[in-house]
Write a protein that holds these residues in place. Structure first.
Motif, mmCIF file in Angstrom:
data_model
loop_
_atom_site.group_PDB
_atom_site.id
_atom_site.type_symbol
_atom_site.label_atom_id
_atom_site.label_comp_id
_atom_site.label_asym_id
_atom_site.label_seq_id
_atom_site.Cartn_x
_atom_site.Cartn_y
_atom_site.Cartn_z
ATOM 1 N N LEU A 66 0.784 -1.352 0.106
ATOM 2 C CA LEU A 66 -0.116 -0.046 0.031
ATOM 3 C C LEU A 66 0.824 1.214 -0.035
ATOM 4 N N LEU A 67 1.830 1.194 0.732
ATOM 5 C CA LEU A 67 2.795 2.336 0.918
ATOM 6 C C LEU A 67 3.429 2.641 -0.643
ATOM 7 N N LYS A 68 3.818 1.544 -1.101
ATOM 8 C CA LYS A 68 4.744 1.659 -2.290
ATOM 9 C C LYS A 68 3.846 2.253 -3.258
ATOM 10 N N SER A 69 2.422 1.883 -3.340
ATOM 11 C CA SER A 69 1.562 2.521 -4.278
ATOM 12 C C SER A 69 1.005 3.670 -4.080
ATOM 13 N N GLY A 70 1.297 4.464 -2.807
ATOM 14 C CA GLY A 70 0.931 5.461 -2.538
ATOM 15 C C GLY A 70 -0.488 5.760 -1.887
ATOM 16 N N ALA A 71 -0.895 4.449 -1.773
ATOM 17 C CA ALA A 71 -2.438 4.375 -1.209
ATOM 18 C C ALA A 71 -2.262 4.331 0.299
ATOM 19 N N ALA A 72 -3.380 5.000 1.024
ATOM 20 C CA ALA A 72 -3.684 5.296 2.405
ATOM 21 C C ALA A 72 -3.832 3.782 2.927
ATOM 22 N N ILE A 73 -3.175 3.780 4.288
ATOM 23 C CA ILE A 73 -3.329 2.565 5.267
ATOM 24 C C ILE A 73 -4.758 2.463 5.720
ATOM 25 N N PRO A 74 -5.477 1.470 5.292
ATOM 26 C CA PRO A 74 -6.811 1.293 6.015
ATOM 27 C C PRO A 74 -6.743 1.516 7.542
#
Length: 239
Positions: free
Chosen positions: A112-120
């Motif tokens: 998630l961090l690598k893709s730039g997405a937020a941590i749920p």
């Protein structure tokens, strides 16, 4: 009729307060979400019987620390840990430790961090719950999470309500000066952090104030002044 209704309402509140009914149910619900027994009704019945014989109901001792960016939360948490032997949990540290462990949750977080997405928030709550279960007799200072009312309600539903919420209150003008002094700080970043704080965390602060759990300290003063004010909430120990 109105006067009689008011009297009955007051008597009910007095009864509930005298016998600590709200606290009892809060503790039982906290145990249910923490231990997740297969038969919750049987579990609660057993715990009530244990209470009648003098066995104390235990629940996680969780203290939230909230405040704007640059309010000094990390500094004050470190001082409280040193003084009272508390356990300081931050969402960032828990996440980094989980990633280093190579667990399934850690791999998910890393992707998630690598893709730039937020941590749920569900993942953050899961990490907090694991940390609390590993040290069931400790008192925890939780910093960085929850950062919104929705996250706070999720934490309560899956773990427990906090015993206290320490609010390090500080004017934006002071926060801006402190953030400006940090390396690689920009006006854009400062404005974004303050905007996020007011939009997301301020409703959380108002929620816990309404519940009577909020303890506010003026964080614009010196580190020692803020420290002394916060230590007052732990002397004598509140739990």
């Amino acid at each position: 009729m109105s006067s009689e209704n008011e009297r009955k309402k007051w008597d009910s509140k007095e009864y509930l307060a005298k016998h600590k009914v709200h606290s009892l149910f809060e503790q039982l619900v906290a145990e249910l979400v923490l231990h997740k027994p297969n038969d919750p009704i049987e579990y609660m019945a057993t715990r009530v019987q244990e209470l009648q014989t003098g066995k104390v109901v235990s629940r996680p001792a969780l203290v939230l620390v909230v405040g704007g960016p640059g309010a000094g939360k990390g500094t004050q948490c470190a001082l409280l840990v040193e003084k009272f032997g508390l356990v300081h949990l931050t969402a960032g540290d828990l996440l980094r430790n989980e990633i280093r462990s190579g667990s399934e949750q850690g791999q998910q977080a890393e992707q998630l961090l690598k893709s730039g997405a937020a941590i749920p928030p569900e993942l953050s709550v899961s990490l907090v719950r694991q940390a609390v279960q590993a040290q069931p007799t400790a008192t925890f200072l939780l910093d960085e999470f929850p950062a919104s009312l929705a996250e706070a309600l999720l934490l309560e539903s899956q773990l427990c309500e906090p015993r206290l919420v320490l609010h390090l209150s500080c004017p934006d003008s002071v926060l801006e000066k402190r953030l400006a002094a940090q390396p690689r700080s920009t006006r854009h970043d400062t404005a974004r952090k303050l905007r996020d704080f007011h939009a997301n965390t301020q409703p959380l602060i108002e929620y816990y104030e309404a519940l009577g759990k909020l303890r506010t300290v003026d964080a614009s003063g010196s580190v020692q002044d803020v420290r002394s004010a916060l230590e007052g909430f732990f002397l004598p120990p509140p739990f």
